[in-house]
Design a protein around this motif. Structure first.
Motif, short mmCIF file in Angstrom:
data_model
loop_
_atom_site.label_atom_id
_atom_site.label_comp_id
_atom_site.label_asym_id
_atom_site.label_seq_id
_atom_site.Cartn_x
_atom_site.Cartn_y
_atom_site.Cartn_z
N SER A 267 10.65 9.34 1.37
CA SER A 267 10.47 10.80 1.46
C SER A 267 11.69 11.56 0.97
N LEU A 268 12.82 10.88 0.79
CA LEU A 268 14.07 11.52 0.34
C LEU A 268 14.04 11.65 -1.19
N SER A 269 13.27 12.60 -1.67
CA SER A 269 13.04 12.74 -3.11
C SER A 269 14.32 13.05 -3.88
N SER A 270 15.32 13.61 -3.22
CA SER A 270 16.58 13.91 -3.91
C SER A 270 17.32 12.63 -4.31
N ILE A 271 16.97 11.50 -3.66
CA ILE A 271 17.61 10.21 -3.96
C ILE A 271 16.70 9.32 -4.79
N VAL A 272 15.44 9.16 -4.34
CA VAL A 272 14.52 8.21 -5.00
C VAL A 272 13.63 8.88 -6.04
N GLY A 273 13.62 10.21 -6.09
CA GLY A 273 12.76 10.91 -7.04
C GLY A 273 11.45 11.35 -6.40
N GLN A 274 10.72 12.21 -7.12
CA GLN A 274 9.44 12.71 -6.62
C GLN A 274 8.38 11.61 -6.60
N GLY A 275 7.47 11.69 -5.63
CA GLY A 275 6.32 10.78 -5.59
C GLY A 275 6.62 9.40 -5.05
N GLY A 276 7.74 9.22 -4.36
CA GLY A 276 8.11 7.89 -3.85
C GLY A 276 7.10 7.32 -2.88
N ILE A 277 6.62 8.14 -1.96
CA ILE A 277 5.66 7.66 -0.96
C ILE A 277 4.36 7.22 -1.63
N SER A 278 3.89 8.01 -2.57
CA SER A 278 2.66 7.66 -3.28
C SER A 278 2.82 6.39 -4.10
N ALA A 279 3.98 6.25 -4.75
CA ALA A 279 4.24 5.05 -5.56
C ALA A 279 4.21 3.80 -4.69
N ILE A 280 4.83 3.86 -3.52
CA ILE A 280 4.82 2.72 -2.61
C ILE A 280 3.40 2.41 -2.14
N TYR A 281 2.63 3.46 -1.87
CA TYR A 281 1.25 3.26 -1.43
C TYR A 281 0.43 2.53 -2.50
N TYR A 282 0.45 3.04 -3.73
CA TYR A 282 -0.37 2.43 -4.79
C TYR A 282 0.09 1.00 -5.10
N ALA A 283 1.40 0.78 -5.11
CA ALA A 283 1.90 -0.58 -5.35
C ALA A 283 1.45 -1.52 -4.25
N ASN A 284 1.49 -1.05 -3.01
CA ASN A 284 1.04 -1.87 -1.89
C ASN A 284 -0.44 -2.17 -1.98
N ARG A 285 -1.21 -1.24 -2.49
CA ARG A 285 -2.66 -1.48 -2.63
C ARG A 285 -2.92 -2.65 -3.57
N ILE A 286 -2.16 -2.75 -4.65
CA ILE A 286 -2.33 -3.88 -5.57
C ILE A 286 -1.88 -5.17 -4.89
N ILE A 287 -0.76 -5.13 -4.18
CA ILE A 287 -0.25 -6.31 -3.48
C ILE A 287 -1.26 -6.79 -2.44
N GLN A 288 -1.93 -5.84 -1.79
CA GLN A 288 -2.88 -6.19 -0.75
C GLN A 288 -4.13 -6.87 -1.29
N GLY A 289 -4.30 -6.85 -2.62
CA GLY A 289 -5.44 -7.56 -3.22
C GLY A 289 -5.40 -9.05 -2.90
N PRO A 290 -4.45 -9.80 -3.48
CA PRO A 290 -4.37 -11.24 -3.15
C PRO A 290 -4.03 -11.49 -1.68
N MET A 291 -3.25 -10.59 -1.07
CA MET A 291 -2.91 -10.76 0.35
C MET A 291 -4.16 -10.71 1.22
N GLY A 292 -4.98 -9.70 1.01
CA GLY A 292 -6.16 -9.54 1.85
C GLY A 292 -7.24 -10.54 1.54
N ILE A 293 -7.45 -10.77 0.23
CA ILE A 293 -8.54 -11.66 -0.17
C ILE A 293 -8.30 -13.07 0.33
N PHE A 294 -7.04 -13.50 0.35
CA PHE A 294 -6.81 -14.89 0.78
C PHE A 294 -5.85 -15.01 1.95
N GLY A 295 -4.70 -14.31 1.90
CA GLY A 295 -3.70 -14.48 2.96
C GLY A 295 -4.20 -14.06 4.33
N VAL A 296 -4.68 -12.82 4.43
CA VAL A 296 -5.18 -12.31 5.71
C VAL A 296 -6.45 -13.05 6.11
#
Length: 523
Positions: A267-296
């Motif tokens: 959320s500290l956009s002055s350090i990490v830039g704008q859209g950091g929370i959204s970027a983490i969310y979308y990246a996690n959604r891709i990671i959760q593909g193989p994680m959810g389909i098989f790991g979980v």
């Protein structure tokens, strides 16, 4: 072949069948979830409304893991499995009724307090939002509106726990699809009827929670579960779950605190830039593909089996089941890691770059994805190892290890986010996750008297096969540059699977041999 080996082989067949059902359900949910995220990305991109929605939806989900799904895996399924083994069905249903009453009370209290304290919670989780009053107010309103989702999804999780104790996986596997369907329909309808589709998405979240709960109750009532007021809330099983949950809540709290620190930093956009929370969310959604389909899926399927083996004091079978599960995790996660690291940018571009999701959004999200992918194998392995501790009714050890790894994660977050921006937050999570997995494995190996297996050699073989596959995939991506990206990704995906299977067959990897045997039999 001895009776023990036959039983062991049958248990592995049963485990693979259960995992397959959960994996198929999760795959369906992930596909629908990807469609949902593509729509949300098009409507919101990585702007301030997207950040507000993701933070608001994250807050009830934090509590969901603590007193919902996390509690079910840590204490509810092991204790339910024990009661089902030792008690008659009438006593079991009395226990289930008391459990549901407690769940409804706790979830309702948390929801009411959460709605009241929403302004404080948002300020603590996302302090960067205070620099934008409009963004802060929007996040608080969305949080209050979506908080009741916790009640529906929490009760859904407890219903799943009961179904898991009966080895009934079909409905729990596919019911998450209902949430994604509800959100997709809401997004499409309200994006055309409202100037701002955020409220429509929030309505979709609540509707999805209700639908999932209803879906669980249909098979439960057919099994004979009575829906009535329990005779007493002081049921021995409920008390035992409460005792097991205390360290689990601490451990879950540590895990959620880790997520909160990630959100805090993003959320500290002055350090990490704008859209950091959204970027983490979308990246996690891709990671959760193989994680959810098989790991979980594997972790959910193996937990009742491990609990049963522990109660029968069959330590040898328990150890073999753990190794069997980890080998399957390695077999799937190693190639997934390599591909996600090498092709993170085109994957994000193909799935999300449209509408409000532009080039900048693609760059920051793909960078986060590549660093998250480094820890994918460990994230999947942790799911298995934590399930083993829960089956042993030890919720304290994973909590202590998680607390130690939290300090690593938090420290690295504040160090790496300056040079690497959002990617530093992802890399910190990957390093902390790897540390967590290695410590848990070491402790479990000592506690069970040694696994007596060549797991490291197995990992070396599948990782080498994955690396060779990665080189092939990356070369093909460059060589087939004249083909449209989406078609290229499909072609390379199929080619990658075939190459990986062939190399694993050459290395005599058991999972690859079984897949080839299944294909040959189908022919």
């Amino acid at each position: 072949m001895s009776i023990n080996k036959l039983l062991h082989k049958d248990s592995h067949r049963s485990l693979i069948k259960s995992t397959s059902i959960l994996s198929l359900g999760t795959l369906s949910s992930r596909i629908l979830g990807l469609v949902r995220d593509v729509i949300v990305a098009k409507l919101l991109g990585t702007g301030f409304r997207a950040d507000a929605f993701f933070v608001a939806s994250k807050i009830p989900n934090l509590f969901r893991d603590l007193v919902g799904e996390g509690a079910v895996n840590a204490a509810v399924v092991p204790v339910l499995s024990e009661f089902k083994e030792k008690e008659d069905i009438k006593t079991f249903w009395e226990f289930a009724n008391a459990l549901f009453a407690w769940a409804l009370i706790v979830l309702s209290v948390i929801t009411i307090l959460g709605i009241i304290a929403a302004p404080v919670i948002v300020r603590v989780i996302a302090p960067g939002f205070m620099a934008d009053p409009e963004k802060l107010a929007l996040t608080v309103n969305l949080t209050r509106f979506m908080f009741p989702y916790l009640i529906f999804i929490g009760l859904t999780a407890y219903s799943m726990g009961i179904l898991f104790s009966f080895r009934s996986f079909l409905v729990p596997a596919f019911s998450p699809c209902l949430l994604n369907i509800a959100m997709i329909v809401a997004a499409l309808v309200y994006s055309r009827t409202m100037q701002d589709p955020l409220l429509g998405l929030a309505i979709g979240v609540l509707a999805g929670g209700v639908l999932q709960l209803v879906a669980q109750w249909i098979p439960l009532t057919r099994m004979g579960m009575p829906c009535r007021r329990p005779k007493t809330l002081r049921h021995p099983g409920a008390i035992k779950i409460g005792k097991l949950l205390i360290p689990r809540l601490l451990g879950g709290g540590v895990y959620q605190l880790s997520i909160l620190i990630d959100t805090f930093c993003a959320s500290l956009s002055s350090i990490v830039g704008q859209g950091g929370i959204s970027a983490i969310y979308y990246a996690n959604r891709i990671i959760q593909g193989p994680m959810g389909i098989f790991g979980v899926a594997m972790a959910s399927a193996v937990l009742p089996t491990l609990s049963g083996l522990f109660h029968r004091n069959d330590v040898d079978s328990l150890k073999r089941t753990v190794i069997f599960s980890l080998e399957n995790i390695f077999f799937v996660m190693c190639p997934s890691t390599v591909v996600l690291v090498l092709l993170s940018e085109p994957i994000i571009r193909i799935f999300f770059e449209r509408g409000e999701f532009g080039l900048y959004s693609t760059m920051i999200t793909s960078s986060a994805l590549s660093y998250y992918a480094i820890g994918l194998l460990s994230f999947g392995g942790i799911k298995i190892l934590v399930s083993v501790f829960y089956a042993l009714q030890d919720t304290r050890t994973p909590a202590l290890v998680a607390a130690f790894c939290l300090t690593i994660n938090a420290t690295l977050n504040f160090i790496l986010m300056f040079p690497l921006k959002v990617s530093g937050i992802a890399l910190a999570s990957a390093i902390a996750g790897t540390t967590d997995f290695l410590i848990l494995f070491y402790i479990l190996d000592k506690r069970l008297g040694g696994f007596d297996t060549d797991l490291f050699r197995y990992f070396f073989k599948v990782f080498t096969a994955a690396a060779m596959t990665g080189v092939t995939v990356f070369w093909l991506w460059q060589y087939l540059a004249f083909i449209p990206e989406i078609l290229r990704l499909v072609i390379i995906g199929v080619a990658g699977v075939c190459v990986y299977e062939a190399i694993c067959l050459a290395f005599r990897v058991e999972q690859a041999r079984k897949i080839w045997s299944w294909i040959s039999n189908r022919k």
